[in-house]
Design an enzyme around this catalytic site. Structure first.
Site, PDB file in Angstrom:
ATOM      1  N   SER A   2       0.851  -1.196   0.000  1.00  0.00           N
ATOM      2  CA  SER A   2       0.000   0.000   0.000  1.00  0.00           C
ATOM      3  C   SER A   2       0.883   1.240   0.000  1.00  0.00           C
ATOM      4  O   SER A   2       2.032   1.204   0.476  1.00  0.00           O
ATOM      5  CB  SER A   2      -0.893   0.007   1.247  1.00  0.00           C
TER       6      SER A   2
ATOM      7  N   TYR B  35      -2.359  -0.272  10.481  1.00  0.00           N
ATOM      8  CA  TYR B  35      -2.412  -0.701   9.083  1.00  0.00           C
ATOM      9  C   TYR B  35      -1.119  -0.335   8.355  1.00  0.00           C
ATOM     10  O   TYR B  35      -0.531  -1.163   7.637  1.00  0.00           O
ATOM     11  CB  TYR B  35      -3.607  -0.058   8.384  1.00  0.00           C
TER      12      TYR B  35
END
Length: 267
Positions: free
Chosen positions: A147, A160
């Protein structure tokens, strides 16, 4: 550019997190290139439906196995089943993962453990098992979906982001280790994708709507990922403005903090 293989016809592509979102679209695109796709995720009903569609797109057929990537014994059992029917995995796509957008001091630690178990440890476990098989064949391609959050963290994504920083660090080292064995490692670093990922990460729906034109189309991103299969491509990054921001973060960290807390902070 040197390639591991030229086309996907009759190549076997194993995809985790294949029951929805980006994983689902990668499955369809690989099937269109006549790859044999093996779909893995927890939701068997969705896998069955997607596998049926893949079979209509590919001359090579498709298969599916319900899999909890966080359960190492389940991974072991399912890989034994796969080994019995598929002697070689040409491409592994690690797409399984989830996120929660919360302030760290308000996050239950069980959620932190679960996020690492799925996003990092489960990914590493299945990757090691399949990389051993690929090394025996001196051929293979591992694609890890990380990501942009693994390059530039923003508020409410501390856990995250930590998992995705881990995936990037793991992948960058693994790439160097496996290249002499004929195995490529590619990381995919997307910004927000218009998928049901945000049903869990941000149930309010405010984040996706606030990102506007920065939100990625999963079908288009899937095509870029499938186009890279069989190559030694290092990274796929999108959208450009976020990748520019992450590079600026490395060169000008104070400016990066400003961007992370303003322009890219929509949670």
């Amino acid at each position: 550019m040197k390639k591991i293989f030229e086309e996907l016809t009759n190549k076997t592509v194993l995809i985790t997190g294949a029951s929805s979102g980006l994983g689902e679209q990668i499955a369809y695109e690989a099937a269109r290139r006549n790859a044999k796709v093996i779909l893995c995720a927890r939701r068997e009903d969705k896998l069955k439906e997607i596998a049926k569609k893949c079979s209509t797109l590919s001359n090579a057929g498709s298969d599916y196995l319900p899999l909890d990537i966080a359960d190492f014994q389940d991974v072991e059992d399912k890989l034994e089943t796969i080994d019995a029917h598929y002697p070689k995995i040409d491409v592994l796509v690690n797409c399984a993962g989830f996120g929660l957008f919360e302030n760290f001091i308000e996050t239950k630690f069980e959620e932190t453990v679960n996020m690492f178990q799925v996003n990092v440890l489960g990914l590493m476990y299945i990757t090691q098992k399949i990389a051993i098989k690929m090394a025996e064949e001196n051929s293979g391609h591992i694609i890890n979906v990380a990501s942009q959050a693994g390059k530039m963290a923003t508020p409410k994504s501390s856990v995250y982001s930590a998992t995705k920083f881990a995936v990037l660090g793991f992948s960058n080292s693994l790439r160097l280790e496996l290249k002499p064995l004929g195995i490529s490692v590619t990381t995919v670093n997307p910004g927000p994708i218009n998928t049901n990922f945000f049903d869990i990460a941000d149930p309010s729906g405010d984040y996706l709507s606030s990102m506007g034109g920065l939100t990625l189309n999963p079908t288009k991103l899937a095509k870029r990922i499938v186009n890279s299969m069989g190559t030694y491509k290092r990274e796929i990054n999108a959208p450009f403005i976020m990748e520019f921001g992450s590079k600026s973060y490395l060169l000008f960290p104070h400016v990066g903090d400003l961007l992370a807390s303003t322009l890219f902070n929509k949670k």
